[in-house]
Design a protein around this motif. Structure first.
Motif, short mmCIF file in Angstrom:
data_model
loop_
_atom_site.label_atom_id
_atom_site.label_comp_id
_atom_site.label_asym_id
_atom_site.label_seq_id
_atom_site.Cartn_x
_atom_site.Cartn_y
_atom_site.Cartn_z
N TYR A 80 60.37 14.43 54.90
CA TYR A 80 59.35 14.28 55.95
C TYR A 80 59.43 15.47 56.91
CZ TYR A 80 59.32 9.50 54.25
OH TYR A 80 59.24 8.39 53.45
N GLU A 81 58.29 16.13 57.14
CA GLU A 81 58.27 17.31 58.02
C GLU A 81 57.14 17.16 59.03
OE1 GLU A 81 59.93 20.21 58.74
OE2 GLU A 81 58.26 20.63 60.08
N ARG A 82 57.44 17.49 60.29
CA ARG A 82 56.41 17.30 61.34
C ARG A 82 55.29 18.35 61.24
NH1 ARG A 82 59.91 19.36 66.55
NH2 ARG A 82 60.24 21.46 65.73
N LEU A 97 63.56 37.77 54.53
CA LEU A 97 62.67 37.25 55.58
C LEU A 97 62.71 35.73 55.49
CD1 LEU A 97 59.52 39.55 55.47
CD2 LEU A 97 61.61 39.79 56.83
N ARG A 98 62.69 35.11 56.65
CA ARG A 98 62.79 33.64 56.67
C ARG A 98 61.66 32.98 55.87
NH1 ARG A 98 65.72 31.00 60.14
NH2 ARG A 98 65.44 28.77 60.13
N ARG A 99 60.43 33.53 56.02
CA ARG A 99 59.28 32.92 55.31
C ARG A 99 59.49 32.99 53.79
NH1 ARG A 99 55.96 37.86 57.64
NH2 ARG A 99 56.25 39.32 55.95
N GLY A 103 74.43 30.22 60.89
CA GLY A 103 73.67 28.97 61.02
C GLY A 103 73.04 28.51 59.71
N ALA A 104 72.26 29.38 59.09
CA ALA A 104 71.58 29.01 57.84
C ALA A 104 72.61 28.86 56.72
CB ALA A 104 70.54 30.05 57.48
N CYS A 105 73.64 29.71 56.75
CA CYS A 105 74.67 29.64 55.69
C CYS A 105 75.38 28.29 55.75
CB CYS A 105 75.69 30.76 55.88
SG CYS A 105 74.99 32.42 55.87
C1 LIG Z 1 67.36 34.68 66.25
C2 LIG Z 1 68.13 33.92 65.21
C3 LIG Z 1 68.71 34.61 64.17
C4 LIG Z 1 69.44 33.92 63.19
N1 LIG Z 1 70.04 34.64 62.18
C5 LIG Z 1 70.78 33.98 61.25
C6 LIG Z 1 71.45 34.70 60.20
O1 LIG Z 1 71.39 35.93 60.08
N2 LIG Z 1 72.20 33.99 59.29
C7 LIG Z 1 72.27 32.62 59.36
O2 LIG Z 1 72.94 32.01 58.51
N3 LIG Z 1 71.63 31.92 60.35
C8 LIG Z 1 70.89 32.56 61.29
N4 LIG Z 1 70.27 31.85 62.28
C9 LIG Z 1 70.40 30.38 62.35
C10 LIG Z 1 69.51 29.65 61.35
O3 LIG Z 1 68.19 30.09 61.44
C11 LIG Z 1 69.59 28.13 61.60
O4 LIG Z 1 70.93 27.78 61.80
C12 LIG Z 1 69.04 27.36 60.41
O5 LIG Z 1 67.67 27.62 60.26
C13 LIG Z 1 69.25 25.84 60.57
O6 LIG Z 1 68.54 25.12 59.61
P1 LIG Z 1 68.16 23.59 59.80
O7 LIG Z 1 67.44 23.20 58.55
O8 LIG Z 1 69.34 22.81 60.23
O9 LIG Z 1 67.15 23.56 61.04
P2 LIG Z 1 65.69 24.18 61.16
O10 LIG Z 1 65.55 25.37 60.28
O11 LIG Z 1 65.43 24.30 62.61
O12 LIG Z 1 64.71 23.05 60.54
C14 LIG Z 1 64.44 21.84 61.20
C15 LIG Z 1 63.13 21.27 60.63
O13 LIG Z 1 62.96 19.95 61.12
C16 LIG Z 1 61.60 19.77 61.49
N5 LIG Z 1 61.56 18.67 62.49
C17 LIG Z 1 62.08 18.67 63.74
N6 LIG Z 1 61.88 17.48 64.33
C18 LIG Z 1 61.23 16.70 63.43
C19 LIG Z 1 60.76 15.37 63.46
N7 LIG Z 1 60.89 14.57 64.54
N8 LIG Z 1 60.13 14.87 62.35
C20 LIG Z 1 59.97 15.65 61.24
N9 LIG Z 1 60.40 16.94 61.17
C21 LIG Z 1 61.03 17.45 62.25
C22 LIG Z 1 61.21 21.13 62.08
O14 LIG Z 1 59.82 21.31 62.12
C23 LIG Z 1 61.91 22.07 61.07
O15 LIG Z 1 61.10 22.34 59.95
C24 LIG Z 1 69.55 32.51 63.27
C25 LIG Z 1 68.95 31.80 64.32
C26 LIG Z 1 68.25 32.50 65.30
C27 LIG Z 1 67.63 31.73 66.43
#
Ligand SMILES: Cc1cc2nc3c(=O)[nH]c(=O)nc-3n(C[C@H](O)[C@H](O)[C@H](O)COP(=O)(O)OP(=O)(O)OC[C@H]3O[C@@H](n4cnc5c(N)ncnc54)[C@H](O)[C@@H]3O)c2cc1C
Length: 372
Positions: A33-35, A105-107, A292-294
């Motif tokens: 589920y994604e918002r 790229l993130r996308r 973070g992503a790792c």
């Molecule tokens: C500037 C910057 C640079 C970075 N560079 C790096 C890097 O080089 N290497 C690295 O490993 N990490 C990096 N990071 C960190 C990394 O981007 C994050 O740690 C990672 O994306 C976390 O993934 P996630 O899936 O936990 O959260 P997110 O990617 O934030 O995904 C959360 C998802 O949940 C959805 N969501 C939120 N609330 C709800 C809800 N109520 N209902 C349904 N959906 C919801 C959101 O829309 C989103 O799609 C960087 C971060 C920043 C800010």
């Protein structure tokens, strides 16, 4: 947990999509589920260090990630005048780790994960902004509800705690973007320029494409306009070395974002009953950790593996926390230490990347990732 059991995942970010892929491959029935109305294209890029590429290999998307990403050979660190301060040999770290490091790229990362989910036939529900009430409903219908809903306002995290869990503002902002440069400008090296209370990092991807972040100590001022922040960035970095000027003169305006950088204090638990949080919702670290992503990818791999090997849910969730807490807390702590040295007390000498041994780095990143 029996492999035919059902898992609901909230949030189609890196953690949520990775878990959906790995759990589906293990035979679980997954609903995501994604918002937002589609897969997010927000942000610049990420560096996927060998621990992340290990997980991407288990997801069978490593080849695609390498095809569309870059493989930088060094991190070169400079001061704000362009004087070399240190170098880290990324290829040596890769060699010791047994996996490459890929910049992307993130996308492109998100699209690759979304395609893999599509191929597996995973149910993805967009435009579903889940509330605490929705989570209550999912708890009844699913065997496990996983919150992968990010760092700032995780609804799932909040259902686990009576008190409000607030991310901590760490006193600096990041402006991120994507630029196109002559490939020779960066010579396939990540460039890390640092001054007192300021930093500008540039990461090459491929064919002259790069993502970058300008960062500086700043108050949390949400009233100030984006154009004022962007103008300040241009002023601050006006005299910085040529690669910084090149990216500032060539960025795609639509790619710019301003981020007030927050992280989380380590949490004492990530689950209650059949609800669990992973990724940034559980242990957001600063961008200065580079992890973070790792770590979000590692969470997905560990959780899918423990789920497949253990039938009692409470044991699964307790074991997941036990296996993950030390490593993610270390990543959070490294991120804070580096941030403090750049954006905090300016009298402190900033650590050089040359001060980190490639052996230590590869040992830390690959810790806990062996396949039996
Ligand atoms: C500037 C910057 C640079 C970075 N560079 C790096 C890097 O080089 N290497 C690295 O490993 N990490 C990096 N990071 C960190 C990394 O981007 C994050 O740690 C990672 O994306 C976390 O993934 P996630 O899936 O936990 O959260 P997110 O990617 O934030 O995904 C959360 C998802 O949940 C959805 N969501 C939120 N609330 C709800 C809800 N109520 N209902 C349904 N959906 C919801 C959101 O829309 C989103 O799609 C960087 C971060 C920043 C800010």
């Amino acid at each position: 947990m029996n492999n035919r059991r059902r898992i609901a995942i909230i949030g189609a970010g890196v953690a949520g999509m990775a878990l959906a892929i790995l759990a589906t491959k293990q035979g679980f029935q997954v609903s995501l589920y994604e918002r937002d109305s589609g897969v997010s294209s927000f942000g610049g890029g990420v560096t996927l260090w060998p621990n992340a590429v290990f997980v991407l290999q288990q997801m069978e998307v490593e080849k695609e990630i390498k095809r569309i990403g870059g493989e930088p050979r060094f991190i070169r660190q400079f001061d704000q005048n362009g004087i070399r301060q240190g170098v880290l040999d990324i290829e040596a770290v890769n060699m010791l780790s047994g996996f490459p490091s890929v910049t992307i790229l993130r996308r492109d990362l998100m699209c690759t994960l979304a395609r893999a989910l599509d191929d597996l036939g995973v149910e993805m529900h967009f435009d579903c902004s889940m509330t605490a009430q929705d989570i209550d409903g999912l708890k009844q219908r699913f065997d496990l509800v996983v919150g992968a809903d990010g760092r700032m306002n995780s609804v799932v995290r909040q259902t686990l705690y009576a008190e409000k869990v607030s991310p901590c503002y760490q006193g600096f902002i990041n402006i991120i973007g994507i630029s196109q440069l002559e490939a020779a400008v960066l010579d396939n090296a990540i460039h890390d320029f640092r001054g007192a209370g300021e930093r500008f990092g540039i990461v090459p991807v491929r064919a002259g494409l790069c993502f970058w972040a300008g960062a500086w100590t700043a108050p949390l001022d949400r009233e100030r306009s984006l154009s004022a922040w962007y103008a300040e960035m241009h002023r601050r970095f006006l005299d910085w070395p040529d690669p910084v000027q090149s990216v500032l003169n060539s960025y795609d305006k639509a790619s710019l974002s301003r981020i007030f950088v927050h992280d989380l204090d380590p949490l004492p638990r990530w689950h209650q009953d059949n609800v669990l949080v992973i990724g940034d919702a559980a242990h957001a670290s600063l961008p200065t950790s580079g992890q973070g992503a790792c770590q979000a990818l590692e969470d997905a791999w560990h959780l899918a593996r423990i789920l497949a090997g253990q039938s009692e849910l409470d044991k699964v969730l307790t074991e997941f926390y036990r296996q993950r807490i030390a490593k993610v807390s270390a990543a959070q702590s490294v991120g804070r230490q580096l941030a403090q040295s750049i954006f905090g007390d300016h009298s402190e000498t900033q650590p050089s990347v040359s001060g980190i041994s490639v052996e230590q780095l590869s040992q830390f990143w690959m810790q806990g990732l062996a396949i039996e």
